[in-house]
Design a protein around this motif. Structure first.
Motif, mmCIF file in Angstrom:
data_model
loop_
_atom_site.group_PDB
_atom_site.id
_atom_site.type_symbol
_atom_site.label_atom_id
_atom_site.label_comp_id
_atom_site.label_asym_id
_atom_site.label_seq_id
_atom_site.Cartn_x
_atom_site.Cartn_y
_atom_site.Cartn_z
ATOM 1 N N GLY A 87 48.424 8.551 12.817
ATOM 2 C CA GLY A 87 49.434 9.194 11.991
ATOM 3 C C GLY A 87 50.573 9.760 12.818
ATOM 4 O O GLY A 87 50.950 9.209 13.850
ATOM 5 N N TYR A 116 48.728 5.462 9.504
ATOM 6 C CA TYR A 116 48.453 6.371 8.386
ATOM 7 C C TYR A 116 49.534 6.144 7.335
ATOM 8 O O TYR A 116 50.712 6.379 7.594
ATOM 9 C CB TYR A 116 48.490 7.803 8.911
ATOM 10 C CG TYR A 116 48.157 8.898 7.936
ATOM 11 C CD1 TYR A 116 46.831 9.155 7.586
ATOM 12 C CD2 TYR A 116 49.157 9.719 7.410
ATOM 13 C CE1 TYR A 116 46.510 10.201 6.725
ATOM 14 C CE2 TYR A 116 48.847 10.765 6.535
ATOM 15 C CZ TYR A 116 47.522 11.001 6.202
ATOM 16 O OH TYR A 116 47.210 12.037 5.349
ATOM 17 N N CYS A 118 50.538 7.553 4.778
ATOM 18 C CA CYS A 118 51.215 8.675 4.121
ATOM 19 C C CYS A 118 52.237 9.346 5.034
ATOM 20 O O CYS A 118 52.681 10.461 4.749
ATOM 21 C CB CYS A 118 50.182 9.689 3.623
ATOM 22 S SG CYS A 118 49.152 9.065 2.273
ATOM 23 N N SER A 119 52.626 8.676 6.115
ATOM 24 C CA SER A 119 53.669 9.191 7.004
ATOM 25 C C SER A 119 54.665 8.084 7.317
ATOM 26 O O SER A 119 54.280 6.910 7.403
ATOM 27 C CB SER A 119 53.074 9.705 8.322
ATOM 28 O OG SER A 119 52.226 10.800 8.112
ATOM 29 N N SER A 151 39.421 8.284 4.151
ATOM 30 C CA SER A 151 40.402 9.308 4.489
ATOM 31 C C SER A 151 40.396 10.435 3.455
ATOM 32 O O SER A 151 40.539 10.186 2.257
ATOM 33 C CB SER A 151 41.806 8.701 4.557
ATOM 34 O OG SER A 151 42.769 9.727 4.765
ATOM 35 N N THR A 153 42.711 12.702 3.221
ATOM 36 C CA THR A 153 44.086 13.163 2.989
ATOM 37 C C THR A 153 45.048 12.088 2.511
ATOM 38 O O THR A 153 46.144 12.412 2.054
ATOM 39 C CB THR A 153 44.664 13.781 4.275
ATOM 40 O OG1 THR A 153 44.635 12.792 5.325
ATOM 41 C CG2 THR A 153 43.859 14.988 4.714
ATOM 42 N N CYS A 154 44.668 10.815 2.616
ATOM 43 C CA CYS A 154 45.609 9.755 2.233
ATOM 44 C C CYS A 154 44.881 8.614 1.532
ATOM 45 O O CYS A 154 44.191 7.821 2.183
ATOM 46 C CB CYS A 154 46.357 9.231 3.460
ATOM 47 S SG CYS A 154 47.635 8.011 3.056
#
Length: 261
Positions: A87, A116, A118-119, A151, A153-154
Motif C-alpha cells: 500500500g 493495495y 484502496c490507495s 484484507s 481494510t480494503c
C-alpha cells in the motif's frame, strides 16, 4: 534499455525452442527429480519444477529471520524475492533484515510491493521508492497484484480496465526511477479476471501450485513460477515458497548480468 533486456531474454529462450506459453527450455533436460523437499508435494507430471535448473525463494515477515544464508545458497537457491512494502504506508518489518543478509550472502535478490487497491498508484510507488534505495536494487523490482480476500481494510475489486490502468501507472513510475522494467507477480484468479492478453512486454512471475502454468494461464509466457508454499529449504526454519526460473543456467547468468547494470 528495459525493452532491450526483455528482448534479450526472450530471444535467447526462443532460440533454444521454448513453447508459446513459457520460457521453458527444459524439454531435453536430464534434471528430473525435485531438488527440494515439499511438505505437501503435488504431482506436476513430466513438466515438474525439478526439470528447471534455477531455483529461488521469496520471503516476508512470515518467514523466520534466523536464516543460515550460506546453507541456503549452497542448497541451490539462486535468487530471492523479498517483500518490501504494501500500500502507501506499510513496510514489511523483515525487509531490511532479509535484504541485508541476502546481499551479504551474494544471492541475487529483488524487492516486491504488494498492491493495495484502496490507495492511488502514485502514492504507492512513491512509498516504495522512499523505502527501497535505488543503488541497492540489482534485479528488477516486482509488483505483486492479487485479490486479497482477507484484507480487513480494503474489499474493493475494481474492473479489469481500472486494474490495468493503476498497474501501468505504478509500474511506469517505478521503471522511471529504478531504470528497470518491473516484473509482475500474480495468481490464477487475478490473472483470469484482469490480465489475459495484457502486459505482454513484461516478465511474469506466476503462482501455480497444483499444475504447470502452461495448463492454467491462458497464452501467458512466464519467466518465474512459484510452485509451492510448503517447500523445505536447508537453512530456513519452517515452510517456504519456492520458485523456478524458466530458462537455463546460461540464460539466467546472462539475464542477471544485463539487468544488474
Amino acid at each position: 534499455m528495459p525493452r532491450l533486456l526483455f528482448a534479450l531474454l526472450a530471444t535467447a529462450v526462443l532460440a533454444t525452442g521454448c513453447t508459446s506459453t513459457s520460457y521453458d527450455l527444459m524439454e531435453t533436460s536430464s534434471v528430473k527429480r525435485m531438488r527440494f523437499k515439499d511438505n505437501d508435494p503435488q504431482d506436476f507430471g513430466k513438466n515438474n519444477p525439478g526439470r528447471h535448473e534455477i531455483h529461488g525463494i521469496d520471503l516476508s515477515k512470515w518467514n523466520d529471520e534466523n536464516i543460515d544464508w550460506q546453507t541456503v545458497r549452497k542448497s541451490g537457491i539462486a535468487f530471492v524475492f523479498i517483500k518490501a512494502t504494501e500500500g502507501k504506508d506499510r513496510v514489511d518489518p523483515s525487509f531490511e533484515h532479509h535484504w541485508h543478509n541476502a546481499a551479504a550472502a551474494g544471492i541475487p535478490h529483488a524487492p516486491y510491493h504488494f498492491y493495495y487497491f484502496c490507495s492511488p498508484p502514485e502514492e504507492q510507488a512513491d512509498w516504495f521508492i522512499a523505502n527501497v534505495p535505488k543503488q541497492s536494487v540489482k534485479l528488477p523490482p516486482v509488483l505483486d497484484v492479487e485479490w486479497n480476500h482477507a484484507s480487513p481494510t480494503c474489499k474493493l475489486k475494481p474492473d479489469a480496465a481500472t486494474v490495468r490502468d493503476v498497474m501501468k501507472r505504478f509500474m511506469d513510475r517505478i521503471e522511471a526511477y529504478y531504470g528497470k522494467r518491473p516484473i509482475i507477480y500474480t495468481s490464477v484468479d487475478f490473472h483470469r479476471d484482469n490480465l489475459i492478453g495484457a502486459f505482454n512486454d513484461y516478465h511474469f512471475w506466476l503462482r501455480s501450485v497444483a499444475a504447470h502454468p502452461g495448463e492454467i494461464y491462458a497464452d501467458r509466457r512466464w519467466a518465474f513460477w512459484q510452485y509451492t508454499s510448503t517447500g523445505v529449504v536447508p537453512g530456513i526454519k519452517g515452510e517456504t515458497d519456492i520458485n523456478v526460473f524458466a530458462g537455463t543456467t546460461r540464460n539466467w547468468n546472462s539475464w542477471v548480468a544485463a539487468v544488474s547494470k
